[in-house]
Design a protein around this motif. Structure first.
Motif, PDB file in Angstrom:
ATOM      1  N   LEU A 131       7.821   9.502 -14.906  1.00 35.51           N
ATOM      2  CA  LEU A 131       6.412   9.076 -14.033  1.00 35.51           C
ATOM      3  C   LEU A 131       5.643  10.434 -13.606  1.00 35.51           C
ATOM      4  N   GLN A 132       4.467  10.056 -13.747  1.00 38.34           N
ATOM      5  CA  GLN A 132       3.438  11.213 -13.184  1.00 38.34           C
ATOM      6  C   GLN A 132       3.094  10.621 -11.785  1.00 38.34           C
ATOM      7  N   PHE A 133       3.154  11.500 -10.642  1.00 35.43           N
ATOM      8  CA  PHE A 133       2.569  10.998  -9.427  1.00 35.43           C
ATOM      9  C   PHE A 133       1.560  11.806  -8.896  1.00 35.43           C
ATOM     10  N   PRO A 134       0.813  11.244  -7.953  1.00 34.76           N
ATOM     11  CA  PRO A 134      -0.257  11.956  -7.482  1.00 34.76           C
ATOM     12  C   PRO A 134       0.270  13.072  -6.245  1.00 34.76           C
ATOM     13  N   HIS A 135      -0.345  14.308  -6.076  1.00 39.52           N
ATOM     14  CA  HIS A 135       0.011  14.866  -4.942  1.00 39.52           C
ATOM     15  C   HIS A 135       0.055  14.165  -3.566  1.00 39.52           C
ATOM     16  N   GLY A 136       0.742  14.260  -2.748  1.00 32.78           N
ATOM     17  CA  GLY A 136       0.719  13.534  -1.429  1.00 32.78           C
ATOM     18  C   GLY A 136       1.963  12.559  -1.566  1.00 32.78           C
ATOM     19  N   THR A 137       2.494  12.094  -2.837  1.00 27.45           N
ATOM     20  CA  THR A 137       3.315  11.309  -2.688  1.00 27.45           C
ATOM     21  C   THR A 137       4.704  11.373  -2.206  1.00 27.45           C
ATOM     22  N   GLN A 138       5.305  10.407  -1.664  1.00 25.57           N
ATOM     23  CA  GLN A 138       6.447  10.842  -0.982  1.00 25.57           C
ATOM     24  C   GLN A 138       7.497   9.909  -1.535  1.00 25.57           C
ATOM     25  N   GLY A 139       9.003  10.365  -1.284  1.00 28.72           N
ATOM     26  CA  GLY A 139      10.048   9.781  -2.212  1.00 28.72           C
ATOM     27  C   GLY A 139       9.859   8.311  -2.178  1.00 28.72           C
ATOM     28  N   LEU A 149       6.299  15.011  -1.708  1.00 30.41           N
ATOM     29  CA  LEU A 149       6.984  15.903  -2.861  1.00 30.41           C
ATOM     30  C   LEU A 149       5.991  16.889  -3.458  1.00 30.41           C
ATOM     31  N   ALA A 150       6.789  18.313  -3.989  1.00 34.08           N
ATOM     32  CA  ALA A 150       5.785  19.405  -4.211  1.00 34.08           C
ATOM     33  C   ALA A 150       6.356  20.028  -5.399  1.00 34.08           C
ATOM     34  N   PRO A 151       5.583  20.479  -6.076  1.00 35.18           N
ATOM     35  CA  PRO A 151       6.022  21.516  -7.188  1.00 35.18           C
ATOM     36  C   PRO A 151       6.967  22.453  -6.556  1.00 35.18           C
ATOM     37  N   ALA A 196       1.015  -1.285  -0.044  1.00 35.32           N
ATOM     38  CA  ALA A 196      -0.077  -0.241  -0.042  1.00 35.32           C
ATOM     39  C   ALA A 196       0.737   1.371   0.153  1.00 35.32           C
ATOM     40  N   LYS A 197       0.144   2.361   0.010  1.00 34.47           N
ATOM     41  CA  LYS A 197       1.037   3.633  -0.099  1.00 34.47           C
ATOM     42  C   LYS A 197       1.356   3.690   1.272  1.00 34.47           C
ATOM     43  N   GLN A 198       0.601   3.312   2.302  1.00 34.39           N
ATOM     44  CA  GLN A 198       1.115   3.649   3.597  1.00 34.39           C
ATOM     45  C   GLN A 198       2.333   2.745   4.150  1.00 34.39           C
ATOM     46  N   ILE A 233      14.491  10.741  -2.512  1.00 35.80           N
ATOM     47  CA  ILE A 233      14.132   9.547  -3.192  1.00 35.80           C
ATOM     48  C   ILE A 233      14.872   8.409  -2.974  1.00 35.80           C
ATOM     49  N   ALA A 234      14.530   7.423  -2.180  1.00 37.71           N
ATOM     50  CA  ALA A 234      15.253   6.410  -1.665  1.00 37.71           C
ATOM     51  C   ALA A 234      14.521   5.319  -1.167  1.00 37.71           C
TER      52      ALA A 234
END
Lengths: 600, 600
Positions: free
Chosen positions: B449-457, B505-507, A497-499, B496-497
């Motif tokens: 890659l396109q990834f949604p807001h809220g995505t972390q590395g 991640l953010a614009p 999952a994302k979590q 990113i690791a």
């Protein structure tokens, strides 16, 4: 499974408030948890539903004299507003505005908040207690649950009969499991391990039961002493003589009411005891603290042992997936044939017809024991609700111009299944083909992944989502969950999952892979198979497929598929034909074969 | 940058032990940290290196009267055994057998352990203190660092000159940045923010400096009051009159030695102060605790503001990547031309020749200020060591039969660059092509890659690794790090690791993408570009490339590339030609163009 009428609900809430006055508490916390903090609970333990009408599988109510504050997660935010409508209620998101914060904001300093210490695990109790402490609010245990007092027609405690899990299916004897646990306890210098998760106990004692729907285990508690003595707290009504005779000598059966007393009696300040902070009642920790025990708070060692399936369990899982695959394949062929025909004669199939059909097809197998969860049989926009369930009032027709989704699974003698297939019938809804193709691509991408030892679920989740992300879509649920061996269809601790999930994936684990896409009021798509993790190249692992049933290809945009994806579909369906062929009707086999032929 | 001779090291250790007797401590902790806990430190602060000879960028020594226990991470496990050889030393893994555990195992109960409270952040102090507490061992602050006492030839504190960062490059005035910080402090009800990270201070005050190599900032401390008064603790020698005149009125320059006193003076039990637990000296927290302050422990709000680059910063980054791209492209064309020729005449180019060449090419740009890190110019097996640096003793020839890797970057007036390219010269080492192709595929997979807001590395790291995983390979470093704007080439907090990084991640963020593969003693491969995060489809983000220099295609297995990958290479090189073309020599431009033409 009907929703209580509002009038009744109001009566129950008023009755609880009367009890709260007697108990001298300003608020009472009513979680959906029973004493085992799991997903499936007995009718006897449906206190949250009795009180509020909320029928979801997770949630917490805080009842004050002014309001009933309902806290549920995103899955149930719509449902809770329907089931708990009216001015008696207020609604909150369980994570974004959690109940412990609400308490501090809505109760005067120095308030008293009651709760049943058998129905909250330590992690939840600590959240409430830590939030309340600064304002002098106290969180008061109430051992005699006031809901039981006011619930006149409360169903009795379940008395499902325990059966022995034969060694030929379990693969590992109790003696061996006990010895392994004692090894762990010795390494950790733990004198007693307290086990409160019914599936861990069932797995450990090689038994199964029938107390709650879908999860074939007896509700019980267990204390394992490092000396090898096992105290099993289980209602005697659940054990017939054969089962009792089959129990090893070192397993002592005791009444569940004696559980906390026994724990206290065994404990002193020189004793070290391990408990799971997420799945044990806080009453257990309190009892240990009262006696000054040295408490080792950790994920249950049985959870960590059970999660790696032994070769016999794996063999059983492979076997039951053939039986389940036959049922789902027959269902699929029948559905694709019948939906247009029935619609043409003006008597369309309905969601409940389909649900009855898959049930009947599973029941045709001698080793089928029951469903592993409440099947989701959902047409058109109903499939966009991830936890949809049909009812007398909700039973949509399955029309050839819309899509249909079936997520279902069975408990078999040798294991547990979980499969989702999404169907169309010639006419595709707007946007369906593109989304279905992306869902398939995500499914394919993850199930063909090779990943290094040490990888955890959150690290590979995006591999499955990427094809959807590429076209600006996503799904708001996990990608994969663990599955038990004739146990819970949602078995923790592993998860994709994302979590963040800090459990290393490992060979012998069972996981689903189930990407989806949901367009509100239009359609829902999900493709779900179950996989075993196996060793790959040196230092790597990969997924090995267990689920056998065609993945409908009608809605795939063939031009958008890579050679690898086409090859995968051909090979997968070839295997389905080979493994299921001998057991399929000619019509189903013929349909199966078309899925191979189109890629040849 | 030479390794101290063992004899000298031994003398230093013995001298420290003498001081430890005076201080009555049984052990002394010597981290590589200075008072700012960053990656780049001044020669004055190279205490760990002076004492032990260890020259890595992270590590901790614990000196007792029996041993010097060295704790380093995996990057330095080989190096530390070379630099700190001999029976005076013992060696441990910084994470697997951490120093606080070692302390409890190797020191008698009730020991006294000294440390400099300016050189350990609270998170590290707490680890030591918590581990030591049960055995009654105390962790004693020693304000007069005993290493400074014994270090006769200690370089002076740096006095690099501060320069103003013009608004045309900074894009945002000090007043605006101060107002934004005050807003945050008001929201958090914080009276003072203590800032100890030199890059945050430089960014906030719109200045740059010259105290340490590679990171163009002045070492300093800062206290910002919510009233708008800023106390800047910086050695007066660093500020010329022009810079002083340019400073806003509300910025008061004070001596760094007055920092802790000023903090104490400003503090009382009614004051709320925010500090960063990872990058401030524990002495700061102790000073606040002494005065009973209410301490808000959190990531610095300036870290979280600075990480989102403003439009002017982004424009500057784009501009300096053109200048840097010209240098790297000229270098590449020169290298590919010269390596075979020089080898043929028996005078092969060396790693240091190449290092000098890229330096000269960067220096040809007026806005180039210096390197952003110690360039890695590594031939053949040297490139398999991720932190290799050439020296007089280590300067391998670059032969046409082996591979070569250059990881380098510059500080420019308008930004910071970081780029890695891997080269071959006609003859590919065994296994190189397959690995190079997989590294490229990983690079391509993530940067598209396109990834949604809220995505972390950590959620997208595997997207980059997958092509390597598919063939049973991986790399033992992160996939991407943040990069500052004329600041640190390794700017936290985004990353990113595989490791969890709880920063969305953010614009406006800048990140590298740099997959690699390393075959010990044979070759190292890495492809690294820098990217800006930009908005994508609704609710999504994507990477926008900044780095401009051809990616050598000679070693790519063309048949293994997808159409999308070929298209990417064509388009990328077309952009390189368009943007760099006007500034390239004909030979370099011609080579550039071949990278486009081969995909046409």
């Amino acid at each position: 499974m009907t929703t209580p009428k509002f009038a009744t609900t109001a009566e129950h809430i008023l009755a609880l408030r009367g009890q709260m006055k007697v108990l001298e508490v300003d608020a009472f916390v009513v979680p959906r948890f029973d004493a085992h903090q799991g997903e499936y609970i007995a009718a006897h333990d449906e206190r949250l539903r009795f009180l509020t009408g909320f029928s979801g599988s997770a949630g917490i109510a805080i009842v004050t004299h002014d309001t009933v504050a309902m806290f549920v997660d995103g899955r149930y935010s719509v449902q809770v507003r329907e089931e708990c409508a009216g001015e008696m209620f207020s609604h909150y998101h369980l994570f974004d505005s959690p109940p412990e914060t609400w308490l501090t904001q809505h109760l005067p300093a120095g308030s008293r908040v009651g709760f049943d210490p058998m129905h909250l695990p330590p992690v939840w109790f600590d959240r409430f207690a830590n939030a309340a402490a600064p304002s002098g609010t106290t969180i008061q245990p109430v051992f005699a649950n006031p809901i039981d007092t006011i619930w006149n027609e409360q169903p009795p405690k379940p008395e499902g009969q325990v059966v022995t899990m034969p060694l030929q299916f379990a693969g590992r004897g109790f003696d061996d499991k006990l010895a392994a646990l004692i090894d762990i306890m010795t390494q950790q210098d733990v004198h007693f391990h307290v086990e409160t998760q019914p599936d861990n106990i069932a797995w450990f004692l090689n038994v199964r039961g029938d107390d709650v729907a879908f999860l074939p285990v007896p509700l019980s508690f267990m204390i394992v002493a490092r000396t090898g003595v096992v105290s099993w707290f289980i209602a005697p009504e659940k054990l017939n003589q054969d089962v009792k005779d089959a129990l090893p000598d070192m397993v002592h059966c005791l009444d569940p009411d004696a559980f906390l007393h026994a724990l206290r009696d065994a404990t002193s300040d020189s004793v070290r005891v391990s408990i799971d902070p997420d799945f044990s009642p806080v009453a257990v920790r309190s009892a240990l603290e009262d006696k000054g025990a040295n408490i080792q708070v950790q994920r249950s060692p049985l959870t960590l042992t059970k999660m790696i399936k032994n070769p016999t369990e794996l063999e059983g899982l492979r076997a039951c997936h053939i039986e389940d695959g036959v049922a789902v394949t027959e269902f699929s062929a029948w559905l694709i044939d019948q939906v247009p025909k029935q619609a043409a004669i003006g008597i369309p199939l309905t969601e409940r017809d389909a649900e009855a059909k898959i049930l009947a097809l599973r029941q045709a197998h001698a080793s089928y024991l029951g469903d592993s969860f409440n099947a989701i049989s959902a047409a058109a926009g109903n499939a966009a609700m991830c936890h949809y369930a049909t009812s007398e009032n909700s039973n949509a027709p399955i029309l050839p111009t819309a899509a249909y989704l079936l997520d279902s699974g069975g408990q078999y003698e040798t294991g547990t299944t979980d499969i989702t297939r999404s169907f169309t019938f010639g006419t595709l809804p707007q946007g369906y083909a593109k989304a279905y193709t992306a869902v398939f691509k995500g499914f394919h991408a993850l199930c063909t992944l090779q990943f290094p030892h040490g990888t955890q679920g959150h690290q590979i989740d995006a591999v499955c989502r990427r094809p959807l992300w590429d076209i600006g879509l996503d799904y708001d649920h996990g990608t994969g969950h663990g599955i038990g061996h004739r146990l819970s269809v949602h078995e923790h601790p592993q998860r994709i999952a994302k979590q963040v999930n800090h459990v290393d994936l490992a060979p012998g684990m069972i996981l689903s892979i189930e990407p989806g896409y949901y367009l509100a009021e239009q359609f829902g798509i999900r493709i779900e198979n179950v996989f075993e993790i196996v060793e790959g190249d040196k230092g790597f692992m990969r997924f090995q497929n267990l689920t056998l049933a065609p993945i409908q290809t009608d809605a795939l945009l063939m031009d958008a598929l890579t050679d690898a994806e086409r090859e995968f579909l051909k090979n997968y369906h070839q295997i389905v034909v080979e493994k299921l062929g001998p057991f399929l009707t000619p019509a189903a086999l013929a349909w199966c074969q078309t899925n191979v032929d189109q890629f040849s």
